[in-house]
Write an enzyme that holds these catalytic residues in place. Structure first.
Site, PDB file in Angstrom:
ATOM      1  N   ARG A  60       0.814  -1.212   0.000  1.00 43.82           N
ATOM      2  CA  ARG A  60       0.000   0.000   0.000  1.00 43.82           C
ATOM      3  C   ARG A  60       0.852   1.270   0.000  1.00 43.82           C
ATOM      4  NH1 ARG A  60      -4.641  -0.911   4.503  1.00 43.82           N
ATOM      5  NH2 ARG A  60      -2.881  -1.742   5.669  1.00 43.82           N
ATOM      6  N   HIS A 258       6.855 -26.078  11.273  1.00 43.57           N
ATOM      7  CA  HIS A 258       8.273 -26.396  11.065  1.00 43.57           C
ATOM      8  C   HIS A 258       8.671 -27.751  11.660  1.00 43.57           C
ATOM      9  CE1 HIS A 258       8.715 -22.444   9.536  1.00 43.57           C
ATOM     10  NE2 HIS A 258       8.812 -21.808  10.685  1.00 43.57           N
ATOM     11  N   LYS A 358      11.273 -19.428  23.343  1.00 46.14           N
ATOM     12  CA  LYS A 358      11.952 -18.139  23.300  1.00 46.14           C
ATOM     13  C   LYS A 358      12.732 -17.941  24.601  1.00 46.14           C
ATOM     14  CE  LYS A 358       9.929 -16.297  19.526  1.00 46.14           C
ATOM     15  NZ  LYS A 358      10.667 -15.812  18.339  1.00 46.14           N
TER      16      LYS A 358
END
Length: 510
Positions: A60, A258, A358
């Protein structure tokens, strides 16, 4: 003359891309700048792009062709991996880059894009071949595909293909709805669902290791393998993507796609030939054999975690709830560990332990295959009484950051007597081949442009993966966890260790 090995394709990375145009939706985004454009530049650098090609970026943001080229040059210079940026190569690559701004919900945008493609076909000689790459927000996928269809951009003299980035839905029902929307415009043979893990050299090398060596495949089953561990650990947090990650979580973000694909590559049956349909049939067959976890057993076979703050070396690390854009009471999992069982002849009873998280101690992705111990220990293996058991053989496939394979076995310690100790044989891509390893996106882009879907995910595989994690997601969505339950910089919650301990196993430290 010996039969040719069907799993060796010496021309795979030497193949050239046919004349084509690549349309990237979301070209002003992070993925294009970090991965796609550096990969396309590198393919051109190696002489595999045709003389006739065009890359048309869309988003955009208003931008001229020249501004787009300047922005892409800056990103390639910054994010190019393991190879130099050469101005002369860029100057031959740059004239093939174009840009068209527009809203994906606007029919006029697709009319302008059609005009761009017509110009590219005439001036660049793309032969009508077009690869559409969805690098937008997933919520725009169906809108873009519908716009392509209504503008009849999926039709033409050449081939038309669609590359779809993950996530492929957020559950089984949404994955099916997305697939229905895609198939209204593109047939399945033209759809390439990209999973960059399958493009990594070591993941591909699993096939070569198993099916190109007669010594390992006979041992690759429940009679000799005790368990399999797959770890995908990240030392970083959400890196400014807290609001996105809060809606996803570790189980959806990593395991559903994954790591289940990696697991399928480890456990699949050999295909009769190295051809896309045959290889994907075997991966799909494996995923359909993954035992669904009963709702009542989720706590036994799955563990959720979320990292909290920590302090190490005088450095304060925020917890997930302190990250920008994250709700202070969010129940999102930043760690997930699951025990999967596979109900087929080869793997019956062998646990596959899969974990990801994480803010773990290090960045590492690997596969560890532990074989059964010798049935009787003849030799001393250390310890004061010399009666300690020999350590089982362990095969480790390192996917990142250093790609390679290591095999642990027992050897005699030098000196008199017969005392054993574990040693390792190591193979490293860097030292063994002395050549640059292609990035996953380089490999996968060449494959898509060449019409090779071997390393791409098929819809039946997507659905099988969602079925495998669906019961876990259902239970977790209705539960309030006592988060955080592990500190940043540690290997996850204690419940994850307990899950393996019930089988007499433990997580190895990579």
């Amino acid at each position: 003359m010996a039969d040719a090995n069907p799993f060796v394709d010496p021309l795979r990375f030497a193949r050239r891309v046919p004349p084509c145009a690549v349309v990237i939706f979301g070209a002003n985004g992070d993925l294009t700048m970090r991965k796609l454009m550096p990969a396309l530049y590198r393919i051109h650098y190696e002489g595999r792009m045709p003389a006739s090609f065009a890359v048309i970026g869309t988003s955009r943001t208003a931008m001229t062709d020249e501004a787009f080229r300047a922005k892409m040059r800056a990103s390639v210079e910054k994010f190019l991996e393991d190879s130099p940026f050469e101005r002369d190569v860029w100057e031959s690559f740059e004239p093939n880059l174009f840009y068209e701004a527009g809203d994906v919900a606007d029919a006029g945008f697709y009319a302008r894009l059609a005009a761009r493609l017509a110009v590219a076909e005439g001036s660049s000689g793309t032969a009508g071949n077009v690869l559409f790459y969805l690098s937008t927000q997933p919520s725009h996928y169906a809108t873009v595909v519908r716009g392509i269809g209504e503008a009849r951009l999926a039709e033409g003299a050449g081939w038309r293909r669609l590359v779809v980035e993950k996530p492929f839905g957020h559950d089984l029902d949404s994955a099916r709805k997305l697939d229905d929307a895609i198939h209204e415009v593109f047939p399945e043979a033209s759809v390439y669902r990209i999973d960059h893990y399958l493009g990594k050299e070591t993941v591909q090398n699993i096939l070569a290791f198993r099916f190109g060596n007669g010594i390992f495949e006979p041992l690759w089953n429940r009679r000799y393998v005790n368990y399999v561990q797959i770890t995908a650990a990240e030392s970083i947090g959400v890196e400014g993507r807290g609001s996105y990650y809060q809606e996803t979580g570790a189980l959806r973000d990593m395991i559903q796609n994954h790591l289940l694909q990696v697991m399928a590559t480890v456990g699949m049956e050999p295909s009769n030939i190295f051809e896309a349909g045959a290889v994907r049939d075997e991966r799909a067959k494996f995923l359909r054999s993954v035992r669904p976890i009963k709702t009542s057993d989720v706590d036994k076979y799955a563990v959720a975690g979320q990292y909290g703050p920590s302090r190490a070396g005088g450095v304060e690390t925020p917890g997930f709830r302190e990250e920008p854009g994250v709700d202070a009471e969010t129940q999102t999992d930043t760690y997930a560990a699951v025990t999967f069982y596979v109900d087929n002849w080869r793997w019956a009873g062998v646990p596959f332990y899969v974990r990801t998280g994480k803010r773990l101690p290090k960045r590492v992705t690997d596969i560890a295959i532990q074989f059964n111990s010798a049935p009787h220990s003849l030799f001393a293996v250390g310890g004061e009484d010399g009666r300690a058991s020999a350590r089982p053989n362990l095969l480790i496939m390192r996917i990142q950051p250093e790609e390679g394979i290591s095999l642990r076995f027992m050897s005699k310690y030098p000196g008199s007597g017969m005392k054993l100790r574990p040693v390792s044989m190591d193979f490293s891509y860097g030292s063994s081949f002395g050549t640059r390893t292609p990035t996953a996106y380089e490999t996968l882009l060449v494959d898509a442009l060449s019409g090779d879907a071997t390393l791409y995910t098929r819809q039946d595989m997507v659905e099988a993966s969602w079925r495998a994690v669906g019961p876990i997601l259902d239970v977790w969505s209705g539960r309030r966890f006592d988060f955080p339950n592990y500190s940043a910089g540690t290997w996850g919650p204690a419940e994850s260790d307990d899950m393996l301990a019930r089988n007499g196993h433990f997580w190895r430290i990579p």
